[in-house]
Write a protein that holds these residues in place. Sequence first.
Motif, short mmCIF file in Angstrom:
data_model
loop_
_atom_site.label_atom_id
_atom_site.label_comp_id
_atom_site.label_asym_id
_atom_site.label_seq_id
_atom_site.Cartn_x
_atom_site.Cartn_y
_atom_site.Cartn_z
N ASP A 92 0.83 -1.21 0.00
CA ASP A 92 0.00 0.00 0.00
C ASP A 92 0.86 1.25 0.00
OD1 ASP A 92 -2.41 -1.36 -0.08
OD2 ASP A 92 -2.63 -1.41 2.10
N TYR A 124 2.33 1.73 -3.60
CA TYR A 124 1.41 2.31 -4.57
C TYR A 124 1.14 3.79 -4.26
CZ TYR A 124 0.43 -1.97 -7.16
OH TYR A 124 0.55 -3.08 -7.98
N GLN A 155 4.02 5.59 -5.72
CA GLN A 155 3.86 5.66 -7.17
C GLN A 155 2.88 6.76 -7.55
OE1 GLN A 155 1.68 3.07 -10.64
NE2 GLN A 155 3.00 1.89 -9.27
N HIS A 205 -1.88 2.25 -18.96
CA HIS A 205 -1.28 1.56 -17.81
C HIS A 205 -0.53 0.33 -18.29
CE1 HIS A 205 -4.33 3.95 -15.71
NE2 HIS A 205 -3.59 3.80 -14.62
N ASP A 220 2.18 -6.49 -10.86
CA ASP A 220 1.95 -5.14 -10.35
C ASP A 220 1.51 -4.27 -11.52
OD1 ASP A 220 4.27 -4.77 -11.80
OD2 ASP A 220 5.39 -3.80 -10.21
N GLY A 242 1.63 -0.06 -13.35
CA GLY A 242 2.20 1.27 -13.38
C GLY A 242 1.43 2.15 -14.35
N ILE A 245 7.12 -1.46 -7.46
CA ILE A 245 5.81 -0.80 -7.43
C ILE A 245 5.99 0.69 -7.19
CG2 ILE A 245 3.67 -0.52 -6.11
CD1 ILE A 245 3.68 -3.54 -5.66
N ASN A 290 7.00 3.15 -10.10
CA ASN A 290 6.05 3.11 -11.22
C ASN A 290 6.18 1.82 -12.01
OD1 ASN A 290 3.92 4.13 -12.78
ND2 ASN A 290 5.31 5.08 -14.25
N ARG A 305 -9.51 1.38 -6.43
CA ARG A 305 -8.70 2.58 -6.19
C ARG A 305 -9.30 3.81 -6.87
NH1 ARG A 305 -3.50 1.22 -4.30
NH2 ARG A 305 -3.16 -1.04 -4.18
#
Length: 266
Positions: free
Chosen positions: A36, A39, A42, A59, A78, A80, A155, A158, A218
Motif C-alpha cells: 500500500d 502504490y 507511485q 497503464h 503489479d 504502473g 511498485i 512506477n 482505487r
Amino acid sequence: MTTEARSCAIDLLLGAYRSGEPIEPLTERFPALNVDDAYAIQVGQVQRWLAEGAVIKGHKVGLSSAVMQRQIGVDQPDFGHLTDAMFFLESQPIDWSAFLAPKVEPEIAFVLGKSLAGPGVTVAEAMAAVAFVTPALEIIDSRIRDWKIKLVDTIADNASSGAVVLGSTAVPLAQVDVRLVGGVLHRNGELVGSGAGGAVLGSPLNALVWLANTLGPRGVVLEAGHVVLPGSVTAAVPVTAGDVVTAAFGGLGSVTAKFTKNGGTR
C-alpha cells in the motif's frame, strides 16, 4: 510508513529521474515499506507529473509472466502508469542516455475502444472493450541501483516503467487468439528471446481483467483510447546505445526500436 517517509521516497525517485543517478533500494532505507505504501509513492509521483502537464495515456501490468517473476524474484504482478512522455515513434531514434539501466520487453498491446471500470470486470467485458491489438516494445527502467529490487521497490518506482514503442498495425481482437500468438525478439539481428501470449497469466486478456479489477477499488477507470501493456512474453533484454531491437508477432506484425546517444523522437 509515515507520510513524511512516503514524501521522502517520492523525492528520492523523482531526484533519480532528474539527475540520472540511481538510488539505493527503498526497502533498505524504509524497512516498513509495504504494498500500500509503494502504490501511494507511485501515485504521488504521478500526481507531480500531472501537475507539471503530463497526461495519462494508459497503464502497464508488470511481472505477469513466470519468466519475468523469476527474473525479478517476485510472485505476483503489479501495475504502473503510462504518460504521454513515455511514447516513442516506431523505428525513430530513442535517446538511450535518457534512461538509467534500460531493458526491452516484447508485448501484445491492447488499445481500448471503451472504458473498463472494475471491480467485477469479466473476460467477456474486457474483450468487448478492446478496439485492437498491436505489437509493442516496452522499455523498462529502474531508478533503483543495479535493479536490486523487491516487489515494493518496483511498485513504488512506477512498476519500473520507462517508455513504450507501439507498432503500426492494428488487428481486431476477434481476428487473433492472443493466447497462441508467438513472438520473437531480436537485438541487432540476433535472436535473444521467444515466447507466446499464453505466458502472460495464461492469456494477456487475464492481465487486462486483473488490471481493471485492481484499479477499480482505487477509483481508477481504464479509459477509451488508452493503451494497456499486459506484460512481456519473454525475459527482459538489456539494451545500450546503438542497439536495434525488433519484436515480431505471428499475425500481428512487428515493431522496432532504435537506440542512440542523440536526441529521440516521440
